[in-house]
Design an enzyme around this catalytic site. Structure first.
Site, PDB file in Angstrom:
ATOM      1  N   LYS A  13       0.765  -1.189   0.116  1.00 21.91           N
ATOM      2  CA  LYS A  13      -0.045   0.139   0.008  1.00 21.91           C
ATOM      3  C   LYS A  13       0.903   1.265   0.009  1.00 21.91           C
ATOM      4  O   LYS A  13       2.006   1.269   0.589  1.00 21.91           O
ATOM      5  CB  LYS A  13      -0.928   0.168   1.279  1.00 21.91           C
ATOM      6  CG  LYS A  13      -1.777   1.135   1.302  1.00 21.91           C
ATOM      7  CD  LYS A  13      -2.707   0.985   2.443  1.00 21.91           C
ATOM      8  CE  LYS A  13      -3.532  -0.206   2.932  1.00 21.91           C
ATOM      9  NZ  LYS A  13      -4.313  -0.221   4.084  1.00 21.91           N
ATOM     10  N   GLY A  14       0.387   2.018  -0.600  1.00 22.78           N
ATOM     11  CA  GLY A  14       1.134   3.479  -0.656  1.00 22.78           C
ATOM     12  C   GLY A  14       0.208   4.761  -1.175  1.00 22.78           C
ATOM     13  O   GLY A  14      -1.000   4.488  -1.149  1.00 22.78           O
TER      14      GLY A  14
ATOM     15  N   LYS B   1      -3.225   0.798  -3.792  1.00 28.39           N
ATOM     16  CA  LYS B   1      -2.973  -0.478  -3.288  1.00 28.39           C
ATOM     17  C   LYS B   1      -2.505  -1.613  -4.199  1.00 28.39           C
ATOM     18  O   LYS B   1      -2.643  -1.469  -5.581  1.00 28.39           O
ATOM     19  CB  LYS B   1      -4.056  -1.187  -2.609  1.00 28.39           C
ATOM     20  CG  LYS B   1      -4.600  -0.205  -1.357  1.00 28.39           C
ATOM     21  CD  LYS B   1      -5.720  -1.015  -0.574  1.00 28.39           C
ATOM     22  CE  LYS B   1      -6.317  -0.307   0.446  1.00 28.39           C
ATOM     23  NZ  LYS B   1      -7.651  -0.798   0.743  1.00 28.39           N
TER      24      LYS B   1
ATOM     25  N   ASP C  97      16.466   3.608 -11.552  1.00 29.68           N
ATOM     26  CA  ASP C  97      15.941   3.546 -10.139  1.00 29.68           C
ATOM     27  C   ASP C  97      16.431   2.067  -9.765  1.00 29.68           C
ATOM     28  O   ASP C  97      15.610   1.498  -9.099  1.00 29.68           O
ATOM     29  CB  ASP C  97      14.489   3.851 -10.122  1.00 29.68           C
ATOM     30  CG  ASP C  97      14.206   4.155  -8.661  1.00 29.68           C
ATOM     31  OD1 ASP C  97      15.055   4.552  -7.819  1.00 29.68           O
ATOM     32  OD2 ASP C  97      13.171   3.943  -8.078  1.00 29.68           O
TER      33      ASP C  97
END
Length: 485
Positions: free
Chosen positions: A75-76, A80, A194
């Protein structure tokens, strides 16, 4: 309209069937039967009400209703990630990971819009054994959905946290698979930008898969550079920090920082804050522990050259130069690419639904994809035109018929990574998603993948039906990991 609604129409001479007699609906079906069926004729034409059932005539309509929620994986702020099972249509019973993003949160942030668009486009265009696969992408009025292969081995970050450091043979295996993935991206003009343990997932067999492509830069071929300041500080190359322009060589610096992390327990340049960490990356001395073998020391030094033209992989050879280094002398690259080399670690999983490799703070939660009745303006929705996607492999299986294949360490913090990425801000918020080069794309949000149809009306404020909750009582599952991006 956007390219997603483009249709190829017959324009060649004679395509109208010259010499064939014209006919009206009455020639095919008696007028009385037409009226009984709810159709009315006007001259030689008929009026038909366009509804979801009348235009969705294909073998499968993809939408939230096709998936059953099993567990929460992460979750952020963006949304989700769920583990889901497909309960309708092709690949019935197959387990996937479903990333759900709220449009309203994305459109108000330039970096999140850029992240979402880049990830969706790259997932569609790039296919490789060590890059996560996208199966479907669709949208509702308020949400975006990415259906990805489920990588039940969890994050490399979690595995590295548990082990502390890796033996050189273990690190060599993972670094070699990552090298092939980066080389493939570079061959398509894509810089990853990244690379870090959190963005590397493990399959159920233990092979790596690169994920999270939001910070990638496309169309960077030999000689081209970009100036965007983005990435995760501890793994960022110095040329990004000083903003002199960078190319694909930044990924080899990041791989060197990851190699150092695997073999020593932390990235090569760290400090108590970002400013001091950046200063160390730009001008700090590289300190290598004495226990590293000569080959490992040499490769780390060549990865972490501050001059990108002197960095291994920074020349025309790119990944091929890295592969020839003596550190990889025991790697059979053909076998590695074909995944015929046994991974050093294979996750202990009891079933396809096992989520023990993920953070129990999330997996213990009841999975709910709440309805979202947010109504975006027409201009805001421009950012999501062309989002829908169905993988060619899924289209092939639709054509062939349905298939059923239910197939001790203190520096790190496991709860959440202290390393947060810096996202690029240079982009056009209304640059749409690339249309699929292959089969026709389904209509928005979930029209048939095979048959072209008239464009559907713009989304209304009606909330979509929530995805069905899991049947039965939720079992408590143990595991560790960290959340999404």
């Amino acid at each position: 309209m956007a390219a997603v609604f483009d249709l190829d129409l017959e324009t060649e001479e004679g395509s109208e069937g010259e010499g064939e007699p014209e006919f009206s609906p009455a020639d095919v079906c008696p007028l009385g039967e037409l009226r009984a069926a709810g159709l009315e004729t006007v001259g030689h034409y008929e009026e038909v009400e366009l509804t979801e059932s009348s235009v969705n005539l294909g073998p499968e309509r993809i939408g939230p209703h096709c998936f059953e929620l099993l567990s929460v994986l992460g979750k952020g702020g963006y949304g989700k990630v769920f583990q889901v099972r497909k309960v309708q249509g092709t690949n019935l019973g197959k387990i996937y990971a479903m990333k759900v993003l709220r449009k309203a949160k994305i459109v108000c942030s330039a970096k999140d819009t850029a992240h979402t668009r880049a990830e969706r486009n790259i997932l569609e265009s790039v296919k490789h054994p060590f890059i996560v696969e996208l199966a479907y992408a669709f949208q509702t009025g308020g949400k975006l959905y990415l259906i990805l292969e489920c990588l039940s081995g969890g994050e490399l970050f979690t595995h590295l946290e548990r082990e502390g450091i890796f033996l050189e043979d273990t690190a060599c295996f993972y670094l070699a698979e990552i090298t092939l993935a980066l080389g493939h991206l570079h061959s398509h003009g894509i810089i990853y930008r990244d690379l870090k343990p959190e963005n590397i997932m493990l399959s159920s067999q233990g092979h790596i898969k690169l994920t999270d492509f939001g910070l990638c830069k496309e169309s960077i071929h030999e000689g081209a550079i970009t100036h965007t300041f983005c990435g995760t500080i501890e793994y960022m190359a110095p040329e990004i920090l000083v903003r002199t322009g960078h190319n694909r060589a930044v990924d080899w610096w990041s791989l060197g920082a990851l190699m150092y992390d695997m073999l020593t327990g932390s990235p090569p340049f760290t400090a108590e804050n970002r400013k001091k960490t950046m200063d160390k990356i730009i001008k700090g001395k590289l300190v290598l522990p004495p226990y590293l073998t000569p080959d490992a020391r040499d490769l780390a030094k060549k990865f972490l050259k501050r001059n990108p033209t002197q960095r291994i992989g920074g020349g025309l050879g790119d990944a091929a130069d890295v592969q020839r280094h003596p550190f990889f002398r025991h790697i059979n690259w053909d076998d590695l690419l074909a995944r015929r080399v046994d991974p050093p670690f294979r996750p202990s999983l009891q079933s396809e639904e096992d989520v023990s490799q993920f953070d129990a703070r999330f997996t213990r939660q009841t999975p709910v994809d709440s309805p979202d009745d947010t109504a975006l303006s027409e201009s805001a929705n421009q950012a999501f035109l062309g989002f829908t996607y169905v993988a060619p492999s899924v289209l092939d299986s639709i054509k062939e018929g349905f298939s059923f294949q239910p197939k001790l360490r203190s520096p790190r913090r496991l709860n959440s990574s202290p390393r947060t990425p810096i996202s690029p801000l240079k982009f056009s918020p209304f640059e749409g998603f690339r249309p699929s080069p292959g089969p026709p794309e389904p209509m928005e949000p979930s029209l048939p993948p095979l048959l072209p149809s008239p464009p559907s009306p713009p989304p209304t404020s009606t909330a979509p039906l929530p995805i069905r909750p899991p049947s039965g009582t939720k079992k408590s599952k143990k595991g560790r990991g960290r959340s999404g991006r």
